[in-house]
Scaffold this motif. Structure first.
Motif, PDB file in Angstrom:
ATOM      1  N   TYR A 127      39.415  79.474 -36.969  1.00 18.53           N
ATOM      2  CA  TYR A 127      40.664  79.399 -36.228  1.00 18.53           C
ATOM      3  C   TYR A 127      40.697  78.085 -35.456  1.00 18.53           C
ATOM      4  O   TYR A 127      39.651  77.555 -35.078  1.00 18.53           O
ATOM      5  N   ILE A 128      41.893  77.570 -35.241  1.00 21.95           N
ATOM      6  CA  ILE A 128      42.026  76.242 -34.621  1.00 21.95           C
ATOM      7  C   ILE A 128      41.486  76.217 -33.194  1.00 21.95           C
ATOM      8  O   ILE A 128      41.133  75.156 -32.698  1.00 21.95           O
ATOM      9  N   TRP A 129      41.366  77.368 -32.547  1.00 17.58           N
ATOM     10  CA  TRP A 129      40.845  77.393 -31.182  1.00 17.58           C
ATOM     11  C   TRP A 129      39.324  77.462 -31.139  1.00 17.58           C
ATOM     12  O   TRP A 129      38.728  77.522 -30.089  1.00 17.58           O
ATOM     13  N   MET A 167      47.247  77.914 -37.817  1.00 16.11           N
ATOM     14  CA  MET A 167      46.314  78.625 -36.975  1.00 16.11           C
ATOM     15  C   MET A 167      44.891  78.571 -37.521  1.00 16.11           C
ATOM     16  O   MET A 167      43.989  78.971 -36.840  1.00 16.11           O
ATOM     17  N   LYS A 168      44.732  78.102 -38.751  1.00 13.49           N
ATOM     18  CA  LYS A 168      43.403  78.051 -39.364  1.00 13.49           C
ATOM     19  C   LYS A 168      43.073  76.626 -39.785  1.00 13.49           C
ATOM     20  O   LYS A 168      43.954  75.820 -40.053  1.00 13.49           O
ATOM     21  N   THR A 169      41.782  76.367 -39.849  1.00  6.95           N
ATOM     22  CA  THR A 169      41.286  75.072 -40.291  1.00  6.95           C
ATOM     23  C   THR A 169      40.045  75.313 -41.146  1.00  6.95           C
ATOM     24  O   THR A 169      39.551  76.434 -41.216  1.00  6.95           O
ATOM     25  N   ASP A 170      39.565  74.287 -41.777  1.00  7.14           N
ATOM     26  CA  ASP A 170      38.373  74.394 -42.619  1.00  7.14           C
ATOM     27  C   ASP A 170      38.514  75.504 -43.661  1.00  7.14           C
ATOM     28  O   ASP A 170      37.554  76.225 -43.955  1.00  7.14           O
ATOM     29  N   ILE A 171      39.699  75.651 -44.228  1.00  7.44           N
ATOM     30  CA  ILE A 171      39.962  76.710 -45.209  1.00  7.44           C
ATOM     31  C   ILE A 171      39.371  76.317 -46.557  1.00  7.44           C
ATOM     32  O   ILE A 171      39.591  75.207 -47.040  1.00  7.44           O
TER      33      ILE A 171
END
Length: 104
Positions: free
Chosen positions: A22-24, A1-5
């Protein structure tokens, strides 16, 4: 559900602090991961029936904040300080609204 962490560091209470999206879509957020808290502060994690975790930020020394896209880039330390400051100015009578985080 997350990106660019990206891990920023650790709060004064030992909470891992990250930036993520968040991916959205939407803004960059500063906060923690429920999965990390399960090992060190399980009382601050709520498991939902749908397989998601929620972080109860009222139990932590950081608050989840969003960073404006047009804001100047801050150091990791300054970003963590903003999340800690936001936690300190929370009203002690605030309604608990844990933020939903997906289980990995």
């Amino acid at each position: 559900m997350k990106t660019d962490i990206r891990r920023l560091g650790t709060s004064a209470q030992g909470i891992p602090v990250y930036t993520f999206r968040y991916i959205w879509g939407g803004p960059m957020f500063v906060g923690t991961m429920a999965q990390d808290l399960l090992a060190i502060r399980p009382e601050a994690v709520i498991a939902t029936g749908s397989g998601y975790y929620m972080v109860d930020y009222d139990m932590l020394d950081i608050a989840m904040i969003s960073l404006a896209e047009d804001a100047p880039r801050l150091t990791d330390e300054a970003t963590m300080a903003l999340a800690a400051q936001a936690a300190r100015i929370r009203s002690p009578v605030s309604v608990r609204q844990p933020f939903v985080q997906a289980a990995l």
